[in-house]
Design an enzyme around this catalytic site. Structure first.
Site, PDB file in Angstrom:
ATOM      1  CE  LYS A   1      39.983  36.258  66.836  1.00  0.00           C
ATOM      2  NZ  LYS A   1      40.562  34.931  67.129  1.00  0.00           N
TER       3      LYS A   1
ATOM      4  CE1 TYR B   1      46.231  42.326  33.394  1.00  0.00           C
ATOM      5  CE2 TYR B   1      44.747  42.377  35.282  1.00  0.00           C
ATOM      6  CZ  TYR B   1      45.759  42.951  34.532  1.00  0.00           C
ATOM      7  OH  TYR B   1      46.308  44.139  34.927  1.00  0.00           O
TER       8      TYR B   1
END
Length: 378
Positions: free
Chosen positions: A52, A273
């Site tokens: 999956k 940042y």
């Protein structure tokens, strides 16, 4: 210590390498070896493969055929759409089970693709039975019971109600009765024995069919979990199925990112940042082409490696880049285009996951589409 397996491949020679910011190498031979180990541990029980989420992010179109070559003839996906795609890849012969069962109105598509729905509710059972009656066919199905996870499967009261209906499974060939452990990675937990007992009691109320309970972690405690079929997923892809002990599986992935730029900064400089980091002394930095848009967790305090030298992350992970402290390397060791290791011989998937406060499953399935992918051992 986790077993390491070096992958010998010249990724710089591969088509598409020059355009990519990072390279993900996937070892199909290691996946096959992991499958062989699990199959051996199961003794007489069959070993399926869970593919999956695009084989846990590694590419079902490459992984599933490799497993077929290893003798796997039973696969599990989560969604019907995944099953339809996998059927086109593998052809008619392997059994493909759909764990999430039948979305309302999708019975025709499921039958047309030759898929086996895992029926998780009485409503799904009724819809599949009615579709079989309309087509005048006998259709295959698995039945999942909820043995104590409260996620998917028929609860005990629903199983009991169905058991008293002599026509409940008219037109349905029950190929498997299954459930799922909630705490298989904690083998000493009493909840596992409780789930086995509930599972066995509920299975006796349903049509006779092979039984399945064990996922990857459920295989390892012993034969009491194996029943007729096991459904390993994460272990195939190198994630440790027995946390807290040495990983018995071979590593499967290697992730490397390219250096974009290097620089030297003076003491006191803010980095990244928010200036989340500041240089307390002169530093040399490298920016690499990998970020949270590629699935690397933004808050993960982590490292890269070059020739065994650990290179700490500095400041915040950005969308497309990460800053490394390369002060420990000799000057000139890195240049634009140099590859540094993020996952590989020096740092496993599970170690990366621990740094991010998550699990190996999430690391693998978070990988984005921008990597240049290289398959080896195929």
């Amino acid at each position: 210590m986790t077993k390491r397996r070096e992958q010998v491949v010249r990724v710089s020679d591969a088509e598409g390498f020059a355009e990519a910011g990072a390279v993900l190498t996937i070892d199909l031979a290691a996946i096959r070896a992991n499958y062989r180990l699990l199959r051996t541990m199961l003794g007489g029980a069959r070993c399926a493969a869970v593919v999956k989420a695009d084989a846990y992010g590694l590419g079902a179109d490459r992984v599933a055929p490799a497993l077929v070559k290893e003798g796997c003839d039973t696969f599990f996906v989560a969604h019907l759409s995944e099953g339809i795609a996998l059927r086109k890849i593998l052809g008619e012969s392997p059994e493909i089970f759909v764990l999430n069962g039948l979305p309302p109105g999708a019975e025709g598509a499921c039958a047309a693709a030759g898929l086996i729905p895992v029926l998780n509710s009485e409503a799904q059972l009724v819809a599949w039975r009615e579709h079989a009656a309309r087509d005048r066919k006998t259709l295959p199905a698995a039945v999942q019971v909820d043995s104590g996870m409260a996620r998917l499967g028929m609860p005990p009261e629903e199983v009991a109600r169905i058991a008293f209906d002599p026509r409940a499974f008219d037109g349905i060939d029950v190929r498997l009765v299954m459930s799922h452990f909630a705490r298989a990675d904690e083998p000493r937990e009493a909840a596992n024995a409780t789930q086995r007992a509930v599972f066995e009691a509920l299975a006796k109320m349903l049509p006779a069919a092979p039984r399945s309970l064990a996922n990857s972690s459920g295989i390892f405690p012993g034969a009491e979990n194996h029943y007729d079929l096991a459904r390993p997923g994460c272990a195939l892809y190198g994630v440790n199925p027995v946390p807290g002990t040495e990983n018995p599986m071979l590593p499967v992935v290697r992730l490397e990112a390219k250096v974009i730029q290097t620089r030297e900064i003076p003491a006191g400089s803010g980095i990244g940042y928010g200036h989340a980091a500041k240089a307390v002394e002169k530093m040399r930095l490298a920016t690499i082409s990998l970020g949270y848009a590629d699935g690397w967790h933004r808050r993960a305090a982590s490292f890269a490696f070059l020739a065994g030298q650990r290179l700490p992350f500095v400041g915040r992970v950005s969308m497309d880049s990460i800053i490394l402290d390369i002060s420990a390397l000799p000057p000139g060791s890195l240049a634009p285009g140099t590859l540094v290791e993020l996952i590989g011989p020096h740092q496993s998937v599970d170690e990366v996951a621990a740094q991010a406060g998550t699990i190996g499953y999430e690391v693998l399935t978070s990988f984005g589409s921008r990597f240049h992918r290289v398959y080896v051992g195929g």
